[in-house]
Design an enzyme around this catalytic site. Structure first.
Site, PDB file in Angstrom:
ATOM      1  N   ILE A  49       0.803  -1.324  -0.194  1.00 15.85           N
ATOM      2  CA  ILE A  49       0.020  -0.006  -0.148  1.00 15.85           C
ATOM      3  C   ILE A  49       0.710   1.284  -0.090  1.00 15.85           C
ATOM      4  O   ILE A  49       0.185   2.163  -0.199  1.00 15.85           O
ATOM      5  CB  ILE A  49      -0.897   0.078   1.004  1.00 15.85           C
ATOM      6  CG1 ILE A  49      -0.334   0.095   2.334  1.00 15.85           C
ATOM      7  CG2 ILE A  49      -2.166  -0.960   0.938  1.00 15.85           C
ATOM      8  CD1 ILE A  49      -1.480   0.212   3.737  1.00 15.85           C
ATOM      9  N   GLU A  94      12.295  -3.447   6.667  1.00 15.53           N
ATOM     10  CA  GLU A  94      11.143  -2.666   6.871  1.00 15.53           C
ATOM     11  C   GLU A  94       9.801  -3.492   7.763  1.00 15.53           C
ATOM     12  O   GLU A  94       9.414  -2.739   8.673  1.00 15.53           O
ATOM     13  CB  GLU A  94      10.141  -2.309   5.609  1.00 15.53           C
ATOM     14  CG  GLU A  94      11.090  -1.934   4.507  1.00 15.53           C
ATOM     15  CD  GLU A  94      11.393  -3.178   3.669  1.00 15.53           C
ATOM     16  OE1 GLU A  94      10.840  -4.123   3.730  1.00 15.53           O
ATOM     17  OE2 GLU A  94      12.316  -3.118   2.957  1.00 15.53           O
ATOM     18  N   HIS A 120       9.641  -8.684  -2.548  1.00 11.23           N
ATOM     19  CA  HIS A 120       8.950  -7.487  -3.372  1.00 11.23           C
ATOM     20  C   HIS A 120       8.994  -7.817  -4.629  1.00 11.23           C
ATOM     21  O   HIS A 120       9.995  -8.148  -5.387  1.00 11.23           O
ATOM     22  CB  HIS A 120       9.808  -6.114  -3.214  1.00 11.23           C
ATOM     23  CG  HIS A 120       9.823  -5.727  -1.807  1.00 11.23           C
ATOM     24  ND1 HIS A 120       9.032  -4.733  -1.377  1.00 11.23           N
ATOM     25  CD2 HIS A 120      10.718  -5.911  -0.853  1.00 11.23           C
ATOM     26  CE1 HIS A 120       9.144  -4.405  -0.206  1.00 11.23           C
ATOM     27  NE2 HIS A 120      10.290  -5.028   0.174  1.00 11.23           N
ATOM     28  N   HIS A 136       9.719 -11.401   3.462  1.00 17.78           N
ATOM     29  CA  HIS A 136       8.816 -11.110   2.417  1.00 17.78           C
ATOM     30  C   HIS A 136       9.595 -10.816   0.819  1.00 17.78           C
ATOM     31  O   HIS A 136      10.828 -10.574   1.163  1.00 17.78           O
ATOM     32  CB  HIS A 136       7.841  -9.940   2.461  1.00 17.78           C
ATOM     33  CG  HIS A 136       8.709  -8.717   2.961  1.00 17.78           C
ATOM     34  ND1 HIS A 136       9.319  -8.709   4.239  1.00 17.78           N
ATOM     35  CD2 HIS A 136       8.613  -7.583   2.418  1.00 17.78           C
ATOM     36  CE1 HIS A 136       9.714  -7.322   4.360  1.00 17.78           C
ATOM     37  NE2 HIS A 136       9.469  -6.863   3.011  1.00 17.78           N
TER      38      HIS A 136
END
Length: 130
Positions: free
Chosen positions: A30, A88, A95, A93
């Site tokens: 987001i 972060e 990207h 994760h």
């Protein structure tokens, strides 16, 4: 304490879901660097990507590989960039983002501020090609 990503997987925080498997979940970032910027995460809460069990690690990359062509079709670009930064959010994760230059994947750049309407349209655009 559960990471924000674990809360997303549990449905406690809404997301713009792109795809899901038994052990992994993919959704739009987001605060993206580019429109179509997607995060692929294990549902298991593990901070370091390389601490994942081999089966989930493989499933994560397999899901990313399935999503990347859909991103490229939805957002014509030179490549779908891949980054694993991990600073972060303390949850492993990947990207995935459409890129046309190295600057498109520069995490020092300001993030885009997209409206919910644009994010929903991005979700639909990518999912159409899955």
């Amino acid at each position: 304490m559960a990471s924000i990503f674990s809360k997303i997987v549990k449905g406690e925080i809404p997301s713009y879901k792109i795809a899901e498997t038994e052990s992994c979940y993919a959704f739009l970032d987001i605060f993206p660097l580019t429109e179509g910027h997607t995060l692929v995460i294990p549902k298991m809460e593990v901070d370091n990507l390389f601490d994942l069990p081999d089966s989930i690690y493989s499933e994560l990359w397999s899901l990313a590989k399935r999503i990347a062509p859909a991103i490229q079709k939805a957002y014509p670009c030179i490549k779908v960039g891949v980054a694993v930064v991990g600073l972060e959010v303390p949850h492993a994760h990947i990207h995935l983002m459409p890129i046309n230059s190295i600057q498109d994947i520069n995490f020092a750049r300001p993030k885009l501020q997209l409206t919910p309407e644009i994010l929903k349209a991005s979700q639909e655009k990518i999912c159409k090609f899955l």
